[in-house]
Design a protein around this motif. Structure first.
Motif, mmCIF file in Angstrom:
data_model
loop_
_atom_site.group_PDB
_atom_site.id
_atom_site.type_symbol
_atom_site.label_atom_id
_atom_site.label_comp_id
_atom_site.label_asym_id
_atom_site.label_seq_id
_atom_site.Cartn_x
_atom_site.Cartn_y
_atom_site.Cartn_z
ATOM 1 N N HIS A 199 19.520 -33.011 11.674
ATOM 2 C CA HIS A 199 18.243 -33.010 10.960
ATOM 3 C C HIS A 199 17.622 -31.618 11.034
ATOM 4 C CE1 HIS A 199 18.168 -37.340 10.355
ATOM 5 N NE2 HIS A 199 18.758 -37.397 11.539
ATOM 6 N N ASN A 222 21.394 -23.516 7.782
ATOM 7 C CA ASN A 222 22.670 -24.148 7.442
ATOM 8 C C ASN A 222 23.821 -23.528 8.220
ATOM 9 O OD1 ASN A 222 21.319 -25.797 5.677
ATOM 10 N ND2 ASN A 222 21.970 -24.697 3.839
ATOM 11 N N TYR A 231 12.213 -22.913 11.605
ATOM 12 C CA TYR A 231 12.892 -24.204 11.502
ATOM 13 C C TYR A 231 13.297 -24.727 12.868
ATOM 14 C CZ TYR A 231 17.404 -21.743 11.981
ATOM 15 O OH TYR A 231 18.445 -20.974 12.429
ATOM 16 N N THR A 278 6.802 -27.680 3.951
ATOM 17 C CA THR A 278 7.865 -28.127 4.853
ATOM 18 C C THR A 278 8.926 -28.861 4.050
ATOM 19 O OG1 THR A 278 6.292 -28.385 6.663
ATOM 20 C CG2 THR A 278 8.370 -29.527 6.902
ATOM 21 N N GLU A 279 10.179 -28.639 4.421
ATOM 22 C CA GLU A 279 11.290 -29.372 3.826
ATOM 23 C C GLU A 279 12.180 -29.876 4.950
ATOM 24 O OE1 GLU A 279 15.094 -28.613 0.915
ATOM 25 O OE2 GLU A 279 13.224 -27.564 0.481
ATOM 26 N N THR A 280 12.594 -31.131 4.843
ATOM 27 C CA THR A 280 13.459 -31.747 5.839
ATOM 28 C C THR A 280 14.713 -32.276 5.133
ATOM 29 O OG1 THR A 280 11.527 -32.411 7.119
ATOM 30 C CG2 THR A 280 13.579 -33.521 7.643
ATOM 31 N N TYR A 281 15.871 -32.055 5.750
ATOM 32 C CA TYR A 281 17.119 -32.557 5.189
ATOM 33 C C TYR A 281 18.154 -32.668 6.303
ATOM 34 C CZ TYR A 281 18.428 -27.582 5.175
ATOM 35 O OH TYR A 281 18.684 -26.282 5.537
ATOM 36 N N VAL A 282 19.311 -33.247 5.992
ATOM 37 C CA VAL A 282 20.405 -33.400 6.951
ATOM 38 C C VAL A 282 21.535 -32.478 6.537
ATOM 39 C CG1 VAL A 282 22.094 -34.995 7.933
ATOM 40 C CG2 VAL A 282 19.764 -35.772 7.480
ATOM 41 N N ARG A 283 22.050 -31.731 7.501
ATOM 42 C CA ARG A 283 23.175 -30.823 7.268
ATOM 43 C C ARG A 283 24.185 -31.022 8.390
ATOM 44 N NH1 ARG A 283 24.861 -26.730 3.483
ATOM 45 N NH2 ARG A 283 26.358 -25.483 4.606
ATOM 46 N N LYS A 318 16.976 -21.618 4.649
ATOM 47 C CA LYS A 318 18.090 -22.561 4.468
ATOM 48 C C LYS A 318 19.418 -21.901 4.799
ATOM 49 C CE LYS A 318 16.332 -25.834 1.092
ATOM 50 N NZ LYS A 318 16.478 -26.383 -0.266
ATOM 51 N N GLU A 340 14.479 -29.144 9.819
ATOM 52 C CA GLU A 340 13.115 -29.101 9.286
ATOM 53 C C GLU A 340 12.684 -27.647 9.171
ATOM 54 O OE1 GLU A 340 8.704 -30.245 10.682
ATOM 55 O OE2 GLU A 340 10.125 -31.907 10.614
#
Length: 69
Positions: A12, A59, A29, A3-8, A55, A14
């Motif tokens: 948020h 994104n 996601y 799992t990867e979590t980030y802010v775009r 991603k 995930e």
């Protein structure tokens, strides 16, 4: 599973990568823990390829949403 979590764009994201018994990788996601998007019908050969595809998809979707602080 990874799992990867980030802010775009203030949202948020995930992403989760799963491996099936044949070693193929699929992805899913959520954005802002709302809704669920997954790609199970076209598995990829590696976790890295699946993460890149996820991603790109996430994104693009996050960029279409109104920006949040």
């Amino acid at each position: 599973m990874s799992t990867e979590t980030y802010v775009r764009n203030g949202h948020h994201v995930e992403i989760t990568i799963d491996h099936d018994p044949t070693g193929q990788c699929t992805w899913s996601y959520t954005i802002d823990a709302d809704g669920f998007t997954e790609m199970r019908d076209r598995p990829l050969e590696s976790a890295e390829a699946a993460m890149e595809a996820a991603k790109n998809h996430a994104n693009a979707k996050a960029d279409m949403l109104p920006a949040q602080e």
